[in-house]
Design a protein around this motif. Structure first.
Motif, short mmCIF file in Angstrom:
data_model
loop_
_atom_site.label_atom_id
_atom_site.label_comp_id
_atom_site.label_asym_id
_atom_site.label_seq_id
_atom_site.Cartn_x
_atom_site.Cartn_y
_atom_site.Cartn_z
N GLY A 10 -18.73 -33.74 15.49
CA GLY A 10 -17.39 -32.89 15.36
C GLY A 10 -17.51 -31.29 15.14
O GLY A 10 -16.65 -30.46 14.62
N GLY A 29 -19.99 -37.21 23.28
CA GLY A 29 -20.00 -38.79 22.73
C GLY A 29 -18.94 -39.12 22.02
O GLY A 29 -18.12 -38.52 21.46
N VAL A 79 -18.17 -40.99 18.35
CA VAL A 79 -19.13 -41.13 17.04
C VAL A 79 -18.48 -42.59 16.51
O VAL A 79 -19.38 -43.29 15.66
N GLY A 82 -10.16 -30.04 -0.20
CA GLY A 82 -8.76 -30.26 -0.36
C GLY A 82 -8.17 -29.84 1.11
O GLY A 82 -8.87 -30.23 2.08
N PRO A 102 -7.69 -26.85 13.02
CA PRO A 102 -6.77 -27.33 13.84
C PRO A 102 -6.26 -28.89 13.52
O PRO A 102 -5.26 -29.44 14.04
N LEU A 103 -6.91 -29.56 12.69
CA LEU A 103 -6.55 -30.99 12.17
C LEU A 103 -5.08 -30.84 11.52
O LEU A 103 -4.39 -31.82 11.55
#
Ligand SMILES: NC(=O)c1ccc[n+]([C@@H]2O[C@H](COP(=O)([O-])OP(=O)(O)OC[C@H]3O[C@@H](n4cnc5c(N)ncnc54)[C@H](O)[C@@H]3O)[C@@H](O)[C@H]2O)c1
Length: 239
Positions: free
Chosen positions: A12, A55, A57, A180, A185-186
């Protein structure tokens, strides 16, 4: 330079916390292999001076091949950071089976595959090494409307304790950070706003703050820390 001549494998690593960690590791003297699903991570890697392997994960063979490629490229491996992840959605009733399988495939099994193949390599080398897993404050307390994420992060917490104690005598340390809500961007803007005041610190976290903690855990300064879960959540899980 805390990580001079160390080789690091970061899943990631093309975005968010993995990318902030990759940049910090490079600044501290490490050579970095970014592993990411998103092919655009090649450009990101070129920009920061890392190598890239594409790839998935959630596929054991993909992680195994990426670890082997890292060793082929750099000659050895010392540090891994398991940061590939997705958000998941839905409570115990509204989560689809597909969401459950996908989220756990990436956020839970993906962390296991990373730990498994990296630690196998570290044992072969016989000179210790470090893994840092991305858990979450939602692995320590639940988020009721996200069953798959809560379950996978809770699993990462205890996986870290088991992996971090099994080969401790061989000098292999495994720890997890439990962030926390951090601006990456998530996380969408409404969620950032919603959580800012839920952290006792009165704000959300920044990716660099998590990267700095991961860098400390990866360094020799943390050499007596293993099997530990370190919250970095502005106090969220303390009250
Ligand atoms: N941002 C937060 O608030 C926060 C809080 C606690 C924990 N975390 C955890 O930190 C980790 C990183 O999150 P982030 O905020 O940096 O997210 P992000 O979306 O910015 O980065 C995640 C990266 O993982 C990659 N990825 C997704 N699925 C993949 C797969 N199947 N194979 C390989 N790579 C894949 C994505 O392409 C992306 O580059 C995740 O595990 C997340 O759960 C994040």
């Amino acid at each position: 330079m805390q990580l001079e001549n160390k080789v690091a494998f970061i899943t990631g690593g093309g975005s968010g916390l993995g990318l902030a960690t990759a940049k910090t590791f490079i600044a501290e003297g490490a050579k970095v292999m970014i592993f990411d699903f998103n092919p655009k991570s090649q450009e990101v890697a070129d920009e920061i001076g890392a190598k890239f392997v594409q790839g998935d994960v959630s596929k054991a063979e993909s992680v195994e091949a990426a670890v082997a490629k890292t060793v082929e490229e750099f000659g050895s491996l010392h540090i891994a950071v398991a940061s590939a992840g997705v958000g998941g959605e839905g409570d115990v009733v509204t989560s689809t089976v597909e969401n459950w399988e996908r989220t756990n495939g990436i956020d839970y099994s993906g962390v296991f595959y990373t730990n498994k193949y990296v630690i196998e390599q570290l044992l072969k080398q016989g000179d210790g090494g470090v893994v840092v897993n991305l858990a979450s404050m939602f692995g320590l307390v639940a988020v009721s409307n996200n069953i798959a994420y809560s379950a996978s992060k809770g699993g990462v917490v205890n996986m870290t304790r088991a992996a971090g104690t099994m080969y401790a005598k061989e000098g292999i340390r495994v720890n997890a950070v439990a962030p926390g809500v951090i601006r990456t961007p998530l996380i969408d803007e409404p969620t950032l706003e919603q959580y800012a005041n839920l952290h006792p610190a009165g704000r959300v976290g920044e990716a660099q703050e998590v990267a700095d903690l991961i860098t400390f855990l990866a360094s020799d300064k943390a050499k007596f820390i293993t099997g530990a879960i370190i919250p970095i959540d502005g106090g969220y899980t303390a009250v």
